[in-house]
Design an enzyme around this catalytic site. Sequence first.
Site, PDB file in Angstrom:
ATOM      1  N   GLY A  79       1.132   3.866  -3.320  1.00 34.35           N
ATOM      2  CA  GLY A  79       0.402   4.455  -3.727  1.00 34.35           C
ATOM      3  C   GLY A  79      -0.138   5.555  -2.462  1.00 34.35           C
ATOM      4  O   GLY A  79      -0.847   6.367  -2.805  1.00 34.35           O
ATOM      5  N   HIS A  80       0.100   5.249  -1.417  1.00 33.80           N
ATOM      6  CA  HIS A  80      -0.422   6.140  -0.183  1.00 33.80           C
ATOM      7  C   HIS A  80       0.775   6.451   0.640  1.00 33.80           C
ATOM      8  O   HIS A  80       1.028   5.746   1.791  1.00 33.80           O
ATOM      9  CB  HIS A  80      -1.511   5.101   0.556  1.00 33.80           C
ATOM     10  CG  HIS A  80      -2.112   6.044   1.334  1.00 33.80           C
ATOM     11  ND1 HIS A  80      -1.991   6.206   2.683  1.00 33.80           N
ATOM     12  CD2 HIS A  80      -3.440   6.517   1.149  1.00 33.80           C
ATOM     13  CE1 HIS A  80      -3.004   6.945   3.267  1.00 33.80           C
ATOM     14  NE2 HIS A  80      -3.782   7.157   2.326  1.00 33.80           N
ATOM     15  N   PHE A  81       1.649   7.516   0.509  1.00 37.91           N
ATOM     16  CA  PHE A  81       1.540   8.214  -0.565  1.00 37.91           C
ATOM     17  C   PHE A  81       2.950   8.278  -1.094  1.00 37.91           C
ATOM     18  O   PHE A  81       3.897   8.422  -0.476  1.00 37.91           O
ATOM     19  CB  PHE A  81       0.991   9.621  -0.222  1.00 37.91           C
ATOM     20  CG  PHE A  81      -0.082   9.876   0.401  1.00 37.91           C
ATOM     21  CD1 PHE A  81      -1.407   9.855  -0.552  1.00 37.91           C
ATOM     22  CD2 PHE A  81      -0.695   9.883   1.551  1.00 37.91           C
ATOM     23  CE1 PHE A  81      -2.734   9.995  -0.023  1.00 37.91           C
ATOM     24  CE2 PHE A  81      -1.659  10.148   2.063  1.00 37.91           C
ATOM     25  CZ  PHE A  81      -2.880  10.221   1.160  1.00 37.91           C
ATOM     26  N   PHE A 128       0.600  -1.225  -0.082  1.00 38.19           N
ATOM     27  CA  PHE A 128      -0.034  -0.005  -0.033  1.00 38.19           C
ATOM     28  C   PHE A 128       0.908   1.288  -0.073  1.00 38.19           C
ATOM     29  O   PHE A 128       0.508   2.285  -0.498  1.00 38.19           O
ATOM     30  CB  PHE A 128      -1.017   0.144   1.121  1.00 38.19           C
ATOM     31  CG  PHE A 128      -0.283  -0.230   2.488  1.00 38.19           C
ATOM     32  CD1 PHE A 128       0.361   0.841   3.369  1.00 38.19           C
ATOM     33  CD2 PHE A 128      -0.612  -1.313   3.237  1.00 38.19           C
ATOM     34  CE1 PHE A 128       0.631   0.593   4.293  1.00 38.19           C
ATOM     35  CE2 PHE A 128      -0.077  -1.716   4.399  1.00 38.19           C
ATOM     36  CZ  PHE A 128       0.698  -0.606   5.099  1.00 38.19           C
ATOM     37  N   VAL A 157       2.222   6.551   4.265  1.00 41.52           N
ATOM     38  CA  VAL A 157       1.405   6.829   5.590  1.00 41.52           C
ATOM     39  C   VAL A 157       0.522   5.569   5.215  1.00 41.52           C
ATOM     40  O   VAL A 157       0.158   5.274   4.163  1.00 41.52           O
ATOM     41  CB  VAL A 157       0.902   8.047   5.379  1.00 41.52           C
ATOM     42  CG1 VAL A 157      -0.331   7.887   6.589  1.00 41.52           C
ATOM     43  CG2 VAL A 157       1.626   9.266   5.600  1.00 41.52           C
TER      44      VAL A 157
END
Length: 148
Positions: free
Chosen positions: A49-51, A46, A56
């Site tokens: 893409g975050h971020f 994750f 985070v």
Amino acid sequence: MAIMTAQEIMDLIPNRYPICYIDYVDDMVPEKEITATKNVTINESFFRGHFPHNPVMPGVLIIETLAQAASILILKSPRFYKKTAYLGAIHKGKFRAMVRPGDVLKLHIEMKKVRSKMGIVEATATVDGKTACSAELVFIVAERKEKI
């Protein structure tokens, strides 16, 4: 020292990679409370893409991690063993700090109510003793559809 390893956790709950987030269980008083650990690493899918450039852990995945710890506590109960716990509701959810790569997320779950097919827990995720997230989670327990 862990009282449940990752393999023992996967023997109990249906979650698998890439969405099995509990690394080990630190301590547990059956039908009362559990403390578990999630080591947050930059390798988590994750974070791509975050971020980008500011990784985070998404709040919804912190809640999922708390829900998995709660599932372990619930499913260790003799009356719910070999069943599946589904998240039914999230109440009073609060996010107080960001969780980043390198953090050790400690998950504390306390059983508040248990009925025939449901349970309510108080859940808190901390990093370095500071609350990152807290919520009241409601679970519905059902028969397991397939063998783990």
